[in-house]
Write a protein that holds these residues in place. Structure first.
Motif, PDB file in Angstrom:
ATOM      1  N   GLU A  77       0.832  -1.351  -0.222  1.00  0.00           N
ATOM      2  CA  GLU A  77      -0.061   0.290   0.131  1.00  0.00           C
ATOM      3  C   GLU A  77       0.481   1.349  -0.092  1.00  0.00           C
ATOM      4  OE1 GLU A  77      -4.001   1.134   2.814  1.00  0.00           O
ATOM      5  OE2 GLU A  77      -2.461   0.644   3.285  1.00  0.00           O
ATOM      6  N   VAL A  78       0.592   2.072  -0.983  1.00  0.00           N
ATOM      7  CA  VAL A  78       0.984   3.436  -1.351  1.00  0.00           C
ATOM      8  C   VAL A  78       1.129   4.467   0.897  1.00  0.00           C
ATOM      9  CG1 VAL A  78       1.818   5.118  -1.736  1.00  0.00           C
ATOM     10  CG2 VAL A  78       0.819   3.130  -3.274  1.00  0.00           C
ATOM     11  N   LYS A  79       2.319   4.698   1.576  1.00  0.00           N
ATOM     12  CA  LYS A  79       1.589   5.461   2.293  1.00  0.00           C
ATOM     13  C   LYS A  79       1.312   6.726   2.569  1.00  0.00           C
ATOM     14  CE  LYS A  79       0.634   2.241   5.866  1.00  0.00           C
ATOM     15  NZ  LYS A  79      -0.395   2.361   6.242  1.00  0.00           N
ATOM     16  N   VAL A  80       2.616   6.948   1.543  1.00  0.00           N
ATOM     17  CA  VAL A  80       2.882   8.722   1.095  1.00  0.00           C
ATOM     18  C   VAL A  80       3.945   8.789  -0.648  1.00  0.00           C
ATOM     19  CG1 VAL A  80       3.251   9.276   3.463  1.00  0.00           C
ATOM     20  CG2 VAL A  80       5.029   8.821   2.519  1.00  0.00           C
ATOM     21  N   VAL A  81       3.418   9.729  -0.910  1.00  0.00           N
ATOM     22  CA  VAL A  81       3.914  10.500  -2.430  1.00  0.00           C
ATOM     23  C   VAL A  81       4.840  11.388  -1.646  1.00  0.00           C
ATOM     24  CG1 VAL A  81       2.792   9.338  -3.854  1.00  0.00           C
ATOM     25  CG2 VAL A  81       1.798  11.389  -3.072  1.00  0.00           C
ATOM     26  N   ALA A  82       5.519  11.778  -2.708  1.00  0.00           N
ATOM     27  CA  ALA A  82       6.593  12.736  -2.953  1.00  0.00           C
ATOM     28  C   ALA A  82       7.213  13.327  -4.452  1.00  0.00           C
ATOM     29  CB  ALA A  82       7.465  12.839  -2.042  1.00  0.00           C
ATOM     30  N   LEU A  83       7.604  14.370  -4.729  1.00  0.00           N
ATOM     31  CA  LEU A  83       7.589  14.602  -6.006  1.00  0.00           C
ATOM     32  C   LEU A  83       8.854  15.744  -6.149  1.00  0.00           C
ATOM     33  CD1 LEU A  83       6.140  14.109  -8.699  1.00  0.00           C
ATOM     34  CD2 LEU A  83       4.931  15.630  -8.334  1.00  0.00           C
ATOM     35  N   GLY A  84       9.722  15.558  -6.610  1.00  0.00           N
ATOM     36  CA  GLY A  84      10.450  16.153  -6.873  1.00  0.00           C
ATOM     37  C   GLY A  84      11.052  16.824  -8.263  1.00  0.00           C
ATOM     38  N   LYS A  85      12.396  17.551  -9.347  1.00  0.00           N
ATOM     39  CA  LYS A  85      13.123  17.399 -10.108  1.00  0.00           C
ATOM     40  C   LYS A  85      12.923  16.345 -10.877  1.00  0.00           C
ATOM     41  CE  LYS A  85      16.758  19.729 -12.405  1.00  0.00           C
ATOM     42  NZ  LYS A  85      17.914  20.774 -11.728  1.00  0.00           N
ATOM     43  N   ASN A  86      12.514  15.756 -12.110  1.00  0.00           N
ATOM     44  CA  ASN A  86      12.437  14.595 -12.344  1.00  0.00           C
ATOM     45  C   ASN A  86      11.689  13.289 -12.172  1.00  0.00           C
ATOM     46  OD1 ASN A  86      12.804  16.260 -14.893  1.00  0.00           O
ATOM     47  ND2 ASN A  86      14.600  16.038 -14.039  1.00  0.00           N
ATOM     48  N   TRP A  87      11.749  13.682 -11.047  1.00  0.00           N
ATOM     49  CA  TRP A  87      11.503  11.217 -10.141  1.00  0.00           C
ATOM     50  C   TRP A  87       9.963  12.189  -9.325  1.00  0.00           C
ATOM     51  CZ3 TRP A  87      11.122  12.770  -4.767  1.00  0.00           C
ATOM     52  CH2 TRP A  87      11.701  13.943  -4.151  1.00  0.00           C
ATOM     53  N   VAL A  88      10.007  10.639  -9.352  1.00  0.00           N
ATOM     54  CA  VAL A  88       8.699  10.450  -8.658  1.00  0.00           C
ATOM     55  C   VAL A  88       8.834   9.554  -6.746  1.00  0.00           C
ATOM     56  CG1 VAL A  88       6.181   9.466  -7.983  1.00  0.00           C
ATOM     57  CG2 VAL A  88       7.056  10.981 -10.198  1.00  0.00           C
ATOM     58  N   ALA A  89       8.637  10.005  -5.124  1.00  0.00           N
ATOM     59  CA  ALA A  89       9.279   9.239  -4.374  1.00  0.00           C
ATOM     60  C   ALA A  89       7.397   8.300  -4.161  1.00  0.00           C
ATOM     61  CB  ALA A  89      10.056   9.543  -4.228  1.00  0.00           C
ATOM     62  N   ALA A  90       7.545   7.054  -4.375  1.00  0.00           N
ATOM     63  CA  ALA A  90       6.120   7.153  -2.782  1.00  0.00           C
ATOM     64  C   ALA A  90       6.759   5.972  -2.066  1.00  0.00           C
ATOM     65  CB  ALA A  90       5.517   6.005  -3.671  1.00  0.00           C
ATOM     66  N   VAL A  91       6.366   5.842  -0.264  1.00  0.00           N
ATOM     67  CA  VAL A  91       6.670   5.045  -0.099  1.00  0.00           C
ATOM     68  C   VAL A  91       5.900   4.190   0.752  1.00  0.00           C
ATOM     69  CG1 VAL A  91       8.084   4.707   2.102  1.00  0.00           C
ATOM     70  CG2 VAL A  91       8.709   6.666   0.726  1.00  0.00           C
TER      71      VAL A  91
END
Lengths: 211, 951
Positions: B523-537
């Motif tokens: 299950e995705v808990k949190v997401v984050a966004l930056g320069k040319n990348w997407v992160a999901a924990v």
């Protein structure tokens, strides 16, 4: 306000009073990012989206017309404040409630240009109209009490538009009373201001004056 | 009974008005009131035969004429308890019931009263209306024991929890608040769950606990009645059926098995609550606004908006269980007035009460009573069932507490806080909410039946791309947004609905560049966004990093359950739990900052929080500084000072202007915090109207010192912090060989600001006679000009000792500068390297000073003068001219004018001294010193600057 006074003899026309009122400051919430404007009347900004800043009304209206900001309604223009003011105006027949000096003009400008930013706009509009009517009625009934013994009239909290409407009339009335009161003045007036027929025709008034 | 019920006129009204009806506890009397009638009527129903109580036209009611205006609410205490009435005339009065004699005035309000309620023991009366606050009045001595404030509109419905833990209240906006009676706190605020009647005063929202206290019935938005859980305030189920318009009034049957509801559609429905089905209905000519079940027997009293009442016999079909079956009647007893004893008393009185009751009316209702009697014969069985229910309910409460998460922590922080998405607001039924709100824009979502509408808006409408709204079938609950795109994700809901991550780029040259990832058993808990990348924990403690186009780049493991994540540029910050909570209730959090582009880890360590608080916000400022905000309202910013530490820079407690403000943080920059101010009880902003950001200045949590110049001290701290940040940046950039001119300028203006601040501090030190501190401050001044300003200050405040000290410092400073003249020309040749050239011999980083050199050198190195930009000299002039002005608030400006001449005298004095001491070092020194000081003091621009300041 009904045309009790001939507008042509007012010192300022309504448009001119409105022009003066446009210098009042008002808070806007811009939806654009823009550098500070360095104008003769001062520096305004910088403008950041969703962060309120204070600008003159004319600038606010100009930005609003271009869809670059929303205008925050001043505190006194909320329905509850206006209701309070209206009630207080009705309750005290001799006093005027403190409202911004340019309340008529500001509310008019906001209602014309930023009606979508005003909560309960119809209510606000009718309340302001009521307040204006009540206040002007007071001014009118106040004018009726002016007599020969009046030297000055104290009108606290009267707003710009209201003053502008009654000022010429009031000044002339007081002047006239003053002239009729002092015979020397009347003679002087005879020579200087002969344009006024009613001053010249003073035969019957002479008889009335000594009491 | 399908026929139309005959109604009898009790109150005369011209226009429809809210009327109420109440049964006496033994069913012998009926009290009615009407909002447009000043009278309260008590109808005696015992005279005619009990079977036909609906047609007792003969007996005249007792009339209570004590109110001056219409009676809006009546309430009856337990068993022959007092009758209370509230009215438009702002008063609440008590009467003996059923006699009708006046007992007294209970309280007065400043505005009309809209609702009244007694608690079960009759010891408390709650009254509320258009006033701000619900008054709880002790009926024993008629004192106000508490005022509960929190509703915005007029409170139209009150109901005491039968177990005496809570009070529920509803206002005309449809907001329900659960109050804890022991503390007076708001436990749950359920916003806009009931219809909004704020503009329509003829309908009053109402609410009611089921007699067992396990659920609360509230009119819903879809012509239904919604049940809410006793402890958690969660929605349990709703009763939706044949009401064509909103439900305006309802009443629980005494046993809680049935519910009678009346709607604006003029219908009255009887529901079997367990089956969630309506079993009987009746249509009336007018809207029924008051309902009351007969406490004994199968009858329902109704009253309509024109003041006519009637009694509906057998609303529950005779074939079904009686509405009074299994009722625990509570016999009032003077001994049991106290709440604690009352619980004991309940057990004793229940059997005697029910026995009495069955004997009393044995002849009236035949079939239900007989069955009831049979049931009652086996008290042990009933008792057992009740105990079981009790256990069951406790269990459920535990469970729901565990589920609660965020809200639970706030009350007692013993649980690890749940993961949260930065900038989200919790869902509210029927309202749009934020999935993400940051300084750039927001992502909002509105849930409709089964799917939602997701919209992306940028605050800057001029520059941000326009993003079409989208229909979302996944039920996204979290989002992150930057200039280039937004990422959305949903948690898994059951087996069918997998957790999904979706990325939408805003501008792409390819058609179909939107992508989504699905996670099985994860299950995705949190997401984050930056320069040319997407992160999901995810719930598996994986940190998954995708590129902008959807390529799976990295998968890292996180040390513990994730709490929050934030991204900006190349940096990604992830906060996770390091261990279970401490017994004191503190969260143990750990933070890591990754540089995604370089695949490095820049910061790693514990994340400090205020005791007993939890993290509520995490993010980067525009210039890439990391900050965290906790539930106690403290903002901490990460700084490289002291080997990397978190500095507290803002405290909401200090900044708060009034008690009921909550700060919902959005972002921060070098000196300011951006937040949305929410008026209590809300702690989250709503989407409409568009929230407006408020800017708050940083303030260090300084101890209150003896100087009495807190603001200046705060400014001193903050400027120091800023300066150190800028210095660090300059160093970093120089390491890369980048151009730092702009930063140099910034650093210089900061130094000037700091000097000004220090001068103010020196002035207040002089005032409060802290001479040593003043000397220390003087050493911190970075430019000689400021030092000279300091000397003028001490001269003005007639402190010759300090004057001497300062002069010595100034001399030292001049000498130091002269000893190291060699590097200056090289530094001059390209102004930006001045820093690297500066020898780090100063006492503290604050003492480094290149601008001083800039300022001094024009005299010595003429050819290079042109390189020193005009702006800089202007700044110097400003700094010069503004120092005396800012000396201290209390000082007279006109006095400062004189100081100009004094300054000159002083200069000659300094010069003399300088000459005297520097004879050893050589003539060169003295001549340069004079050449240095004199022209500066006579700078022709200075008087102009002065004039400018005056105007």
């Amino acid at each position: 306000m009904a045309g009790q006074t001939d507008h042509s003899i007012s010192i300022f026309s309504a448009a001119e009073v409105e022009f003066i009122a446009e210098d009042e400051m008002i808070e806007i919430v811009p939806n654009i990012r823009m550098n500070a404007l360095n104008l003769l009347c001062g520096d305004f900004g910088p403008f950041l989206p969703q962060i309120p800043c204070t600008v003159p009304l004319w600038l606010a209206v100009a930005l609003k017309k271009r869809g670059k900001c929303s205008i925050r309604t001043p505190d006194w223009m909320s329905v509850e404040k206006l209701t309070q003011v209206l009630e207080a105006e009705r309750e005290s027949p001799r006093e005027f409630q403190p409202l911004p000096f340019h309340y008529v003009e500001i509310s008019r400008l906001l209602l014309d240009h930023a009606h979508d930013d005003i909560p309960e706009v119809y209510m606000v509009r009718s309340l302001i109209e009521d307040i204006r009517n009540v206040r002007f009625h007071k001014v009118e009934s106040g004018l009726e009490t002016i007599s020969g013994r009046t030297h000055a009239v104290k009108l606290k909290n009267l707003s710009a538009m209201e003053v502008n409407l009654v000022r010429p009339f009031m000044a002339r009335v007081l002047q006239a009373f003053y002239k009729h009161d002092s015979p020397e003045m009347v003679q002087q007036a005879d020579t200087s201001a002969s344009k006024r027929p009613q001053v010249v025709d003073r035969g019957p008034r002479r008889d009335l004056r000594p009491r | 009974m399908g026929r139309l019920l005959k109604l009898r006129e009790a109150h005369k009204t011209d226009a429809p008005a809210t009327c109420s009806v109440l049964w006496a506890h033994d069913g012998s009397h009926l009290a009615t009131s009407c909002a447009s009638d000043t009278e309260v009527l008590i109808h005696d129903l015992s005279a005619p035969p009990p079977g036909r109580s609906g047609s007792n036209a003969g007996s005249s009611p007792v009339v209570l004429r004590h109110h001056k205006e219409g009676v809006t609410a009546i309430a009856l205490g337990p068993m022959a308890g007092p009758l209370a009435s509230g009215s438009f005339d702002h008063s609440v009065k008590l009467y003996n019931f059923p006699v009708g004699s006046f007992q007294g005035n209970v309280t007065r309000f400043t505005l009309p009263i809209k609702s009244l309620a007694f608690n079960k023991s009759g010891s408390l009366l709650a009254a509320a209306g258009d006033d701000d606050g619900i008054k709880l009045i002790s009926t024993i001595d008629l004192t106000i024991s508490r005022v509960l404030k929190g509703h915005r509109g007029s409170v139209t419905g009150l109901s005491f929890d039968p177990k005496h833990d809570y009070l529920a209240s509803i206002d005309s906006f449809g907001t329900v608040i659960y109050w804890e009676l022991s503390t007076g706190k708001q436990l749950h605020t359920l916003k806009s769950i009931a219809p909004n009647y704020n503009s329509d005063s003829s309908v009053l929202n109402t609410l009611s606990w089921r007699p067992d206290g396990e659920m609360l019935a509230v009119p819903g938005l879809r012509n239904d009645v919604v049940m809410y859980d006793r402890d958690t305030g969660e929605k349990l189920f709703n009763l939706r059926g044949d009401h064509e318009k909103s439900v305006c009034s309802f009443c629980w049957s005494p046993n809680g098995k049935y519910l009678a509801t009346s709607g604006l559609d003029k219908q009255v429905l009887i529901w079997d609550v367990d089956l969630k089905q309506d079993i009987e209905r009746q249509k009336f000519e007018e809207r029924i606004c008051g309902l009351s079940w007969k406490p004994v027997g199968n009858s329902l009293a109704v009253i309509d908006v024109v003041g006519r009442f009637g009694i509906w016999d057998n609303p529950v079909p005779v074939s079904m269980k009686s509405p009074t079956e299994g009722v625990v009647l509570n016999e009032p007893h003077p001994l049991f007035e106290d709440e604690d004893e009352e619980v004991l008393g309940k057990g004793i009185s229940c059997y005697s009460g029910s026995l009495d009751d069955s004997i009393e009316k044995g002849s009236g209702d035949f079939s239900p009573i007989s069955r009831k009697r049979v049931k009652k014969r086996g008290p042990s069985f009933d008792e057992g069932e009740e105990v079981l229910q009790e256990i069951d309910s406790r269990k459920r409460r535990k469970e729901s507490e565990n589920k609660r998460g965020d809200g639970g922590i706030r009350e007692r922080a013993v649980r690890m806080q749940d993961a949260f998405q930065v900038g989200f607001t919790p869902p509210q039924q029927g309202k749009r909410r934020f999935l993400c709100y940051n300084l750039l824009g927001c992502v909002t979502s509105l849930e409709n039946d089964g799917f939602s509408h997701v919209e992306v808006d940028f605050h800057d409408t001029g520059r941000g791309p326009r993003v079409p709204s989208m229909t979302d079938y996944f039920g996204f609950t979290m989002a992150a947004l930057n200039e280039k795109g937004c990422v959305l994700a949903n948690p898994c809901k059951g087996e069918k609905n997998m957790s999904t991550l979706m990325y939408r780029p805003f501008g792409s040259w390819a058609n179909n560049s939107e992508w989504s990832m699905r996670f099985e058993l994860e299950e995705v808990k949190v997401v984050a966004l930056g320069k040319n990348w997407v992160a999901a924990v995810t719930s598996h403690n994986f940190l998954r990093i995708f590129t902008e186009s959807g390529l799976q780049m990295h998968i890292l493991s996180v040390n513990g359950p994730v709490v929050a994540a934030a991204g900006s540029g190349d940096l990604l910050a992830v906060v996770n739990h390091a261990s279970d909570c401490l017994s004191s209730g503190d969260q143990v959090l750990e933070i890591k900052v990754f540089n995604i582009n370089e695949a490095t880890q820049t910061i790693s360590g514990r994340l400090p929080l205020t005791p007993c608080s939890h993290l509520t916000w995490l993010g980067f400022s525009e210039d890439g500084r990391l900050g965290s905000f906790d539930s106690k309202g403290n903002l901490r910013v990460y700084s490289d000072q002291f080997g990397g530490s978190w500095l507290p820079v803002f405290s909401a407690d200090k900044a708060r202007k009034s008690e009921d403000e909550n700060y919902w943080i959005v972002g921060f920059n070098a000196t300011k915090l951006f937040c949305i101010v929410c008026k209590s009880p809300e702690s989250y902003p709503s989407v409409m109207p568009k929230p407006v950001l408020t800017i708050l200045e940083f303030s260090s949590p300084l101890a209150s010192s003896d100087l009495g110049a807190d603001e200046v001290e705060n400014e001193f701290m903050m400027t120091n912090l800023q300066l150190s940040e800028i210095r660090k940046k300059i160093k970093d950039m120089e390491a890369f060989g980048l151009d730092v001119t702009a930063l140099d300028d910034e650093a210089f203006s900061l130094e000037v600001k700091l000097d000004r601040c220090i001068l103010k501090l020196i002035a207040s030190c002089c005032h409060s006679d802290r001479l040593v501190r003043a000397t220390e401050l003087a050493r911190l001044l970075s430019t000689q000009k400021s030092l000279k300003g300091a000397i003028t200050i001490v001269t003005a405040s007639k402190l010759p000792i300090l004057q001497e000290k300062f002069s010595t410092i100034l001399e030292e400073r001049m000498l130091d500068d002269l000893k190291t003249p060699e590097p200056i020309p090289t530094g001059r040749s390209n102004g930006k390297t001045a820093y690297s050239v500066q020898p780090p011999v100063r006492l503290s980083p604050m003492m480094e000073k290149s601008p001083d050199l800039n300022n001094r050198t024009p005299n010595t190195i003429k050819p290079q003068i042109k390189s020193s930009p005009a702006t800089e000299t202007l700044k110097l002039v400003k700094a010069r001219s503004s120092t005396p002005e800012n000396l201290a608030q209390g000082e007279d400006i006109s006095k400062e004018r004189e100081l100009g001449s004094k300054l000159e005298k002083l200069a000659t004095f300094v010069k003399g001294k300088g000459n005297a001491t520097s004879e050893v070092t050589g003539k060169d020194v003295s001549s340069s010193a004079t050449g240095n000081v004199k022209p500066e003091l006579k700078i022709p621009i200075n008087p102009f600057a002065r004039v400018k300041k005056v105007t």
